[in-house]
Design a protein around this motif. Structure first.
Motif, short mmCIF file in Angstrom:
data_model
loop_
_atom_site.label_atom_id
_atom_site.label_comp_id
_atom_site.label_asym_id
_atom_site.label_seq_id
_atom_site.Cartn_x
_atom_site.Cartn_y
_atom_site.Cartn_z
N ILE A 1 7.96 43.28 -4.24
CA ILE A 1 7.01 42.38 -4.52
C ILE A 1 7.50 41.21 -4.24
O ILE A 1 8.48 40.62 -4.83
N ASN A 2 6.54 40.22 -3.74
CA ASN A 2 7.02 38.85 -3.52
C ASN A 2 7.17 38.14 -4.84
O ASN A 2 6.49 38.42 -5.92
N ASP A 3 8.35 37.63 -4.99
CA ASP A 3 8.78 36.90 -6.11
C ASP A 3 7.81 35.88 -6.39
O ASP A 3 8.40 34.67 -5.87
N LYS A 4 6.93 35.62 -7.17
CA LYS A 4 6.17 34.71 -7.45
C LYS A 4 6.25 34.25 -8.86
O LYS A 4 5.82 33.24 -9.48
N GLY A 5 7.41 34.97 -9.37
CA GLY A 5 7.59 34.67 -11.14
C GLY A 5 6.82 35.83 -11.84
O GLY A 5 6.12 36.27 -11.23
N GLY A 6 6.94 35.38 -12.93
CA GLY A 6 6.22 36.25 -14.05
C GLY A 6 6.17 37.82 -13.80
O GLY A 6 7.31 38.04 -13.69
N LEU A 7 5.02 38.31 -13.92
CA LEU A 7 5.13 39.84 -14.14
C LEU A 7 5.62 40.21 -12.76
O LEU A 7 6.62 41.31 -12.79
N ASP A 8 5.37 39.86 -11.66
CA ASP A 8 5.79 40.22 -10.33
C ASP A 8 7.28 40.22 -10.42
O ASP A 8 7.92 41.42 -9.80
N ARG A 9 7.96 39.29 -10.74
CA ARG A 9 9.55 39.33 -10.81
C ARG A 9 10.11 40.59 -11.64
O ARG A 9 11.02 40.97 -11.32
N TRP A 10 9.15 41.11 -12.76
CA TRP A 10 9.70 42.12 -13.63
C TRP A 10 9.36 43.45 -13.09
O TRP A 10 10.22 44.34 -13.07
N LEU A 11 8.35 43.54 -12.32
CA LEU A 11 7.85 44.71 -11.83
C LEU A 11 8.65 45.67 -10.86
O LEU A 11 8.91 46.96 -10.86
N VAL A 12 9.56 44.82 -10.11
CA VAL A 12 10.54 45.53 -9.22
C VAL A 12 11.59 46.12 -9.95
O VAL A 12 12.33 47.06 -9.26
N HIS A 13 11.80 46.06 -11.26
CA HIS A 13 12.79 46.48 -11.89
C HIS A 13 12.36 47.80 -12.46
O HIS A 13 13.26 48.42 -13.29
N VAL A 14 11.26 48.42 -12.52
CA VAL A 14 11.04 49.55 -12.92
C VAL A 14 10.43 50.63 -12.13
O VAL A 14 10.14 50.10 -11.03
N ASN A 15 10.23 51.82 -12.35
CA ASN A 15 9.93 52.90 -11.42
C ASN A 15 8.14 52.93 -11.28
O ASN A 15 7.79 52.30 -12.13
N GLN A 16 7.86 53.60 -10.34
CA GLN A 16 6.49 53.41 -10.19
C GLN A 16 5.48 53.80 -11.16
O GLN A 16 4.39 52.99 -11.33
N ILE A 17 5.81 54.78 -12.01
CA ILE A 17 4.69 55.13 -12.96
C ILE A 17 4.95 54.05 -14.08
O ILE A 17 3.78 53.49 -14.60
N ASP A 18 5.90 53.43 -14.29
CA ASP A 18 5.99 52.43 -15.31
C ASP A 18 5.56 51.23 -14.88
O ASP A 18 4.95 50.52 -15.82
N ARG A 19 5.57 50.90 -13.55
CA ARG A 19 5.03 49.69 -13.01
C ARG A 19 3.42 49.78 -13.16
O ARG A 19 2.82 49.09 -13.58
N GLU A 20 2.87 51.03 -13.20
CA GLU A 20 1.35 51.31 -13.14
C GLU A 20 1.20 51.14 -14.39
O GLU A 20 -0.09 50.34 -14.67
N ILE A 21 1.74 51.52 -15.49
CA ILE A 21 1.10 51.20 -16.84
C ILE A 21 1.38 49.90 -17.29
O ILE A 21 0.38 49.38 -17.81
N VAL B 1 0.94 47.42 -15.21
CA VAL B 1 -0.03 46.58 -14.60
C VAL B 1 -1.38 46.73 -15.14
O VAL B 1 -1.92 45.97 -15.54
N LEU B 2 -1.47 47.79 -15.57
CA LEU B 2 -2.90 48.44 -16.16
C LEU B 2 -2.81 47.69 -17.62
O LEU B 2 -3.83 47.48 -18.06
N ARG B 3 -1.87 47.63 -18.23
CA ARG B 3 -1.64 46.91 -19.66
C ARG B 3 -2.01 45.33 -19.66
O ARG B 3 -2.74 45.04 -20.35
N PHE B 4 -1.06 44.91 -18.62
CA PHE B 4 -1.03 43.29 -18.68
C PHE B 4 -2.24 42.60 -17.91
O PHE B 4 -2.58 41.78 -17.85
#
Length: 196
Positions: free
Chosen positions: A130-150, A152-155
């Motif tokens: 995911i393009n590193d734009k800071g914030g949540l995007d920077r964090w999401l690359v460090h978790v697996n797909q299912i956790d990423r989906e959770i 994203v749906l939460r935040f």
């Protein structure tokens, strides 16, 4: 059960709740699209952000958003209101994102198989960046797909845990546990950065 009152045709869709717009869409579609258009206007920005964070690029996010809006248009007359409109919308979005993600993964595997450069092939097997734009995007690359989906749906979609569990066909406790573990993993990875 009382008979439903006929709906006035002259109304301002911005003044109505999601539920009222859904009710109007049931009677108006496909000849009048005012209620549908207002629903899409309300959610289009968040819808795009959810898709972009799932898929990692704006082009795929645009494609999925268009597909979601068509599915909502054609599915709205059959939407029974057993869940909130927002939950139903993000359930469709989630399924479309998964479909697109799998399609891109299959395409990438095919390109890998045809690739003559073994180093390029090995690097392509990583999760989509995911393009590193800071914030949540920077964090999401460090978790697996299912956790990423959770996350994203939460935040991004700002859904409740029960809504997320329903969309992902998981138990409520499993959803909360995965959410907590993902946050713990991110806290560990980014120690010193406070959770917002």
């Amino acid at each position: 059960m009382t008979k439903a009152q006929p709906l006035a045709m002259n109304y301002d869709p911005r003044q109505l709740s999601d539920e009222e717009l859904v009710q109007r869409a049931h009677t108006e579609l496909f000849h009048i699209t005012r209620a549908y258009e207002e629903l899409m206007r309300r959610y289009q920005r968040t819808l795009f952000n959810v898709c972009a964070r799932y898929l990692g690029n704006d082009r795929d996010a645009d494609d999925v958003c268009q597909e979601v809006m068509l599915k909502v248009l054609y599915g709205l007359k059959n939407f029974e209101g057993k869940s909130k409109f927002k939950t139903w919308l993000y359930s469709i979005t989630y399924n479309e994102c998964i479909t697109q993600y799998r399609k891109e993964r299959r395409k990438r595997r095919l390109l890998d198989a045809l690739s003559l450069d073994p180093l390029e092939e090995a690097s392509e097997e990583k999760a989509p960046v995911i393009n590193d734009k800071g914030g949540l995007d920077r964090w999401l690359v460090h978790v697996n797909q299912i956790d990423r989906e959770i996350l994203v749906l939460r935040f991004v979609a700002e859904l409740e845990f029960q809504e997320i569990a329903d969309i992902m066909h998981m138990g409520l406790s499993a959803t909360k546990m995965r959410y907590k573990r993902a946050l713990d993993k991110l806290r560990e990875k980014f120690s010193g950065i406070a959770e917002t």
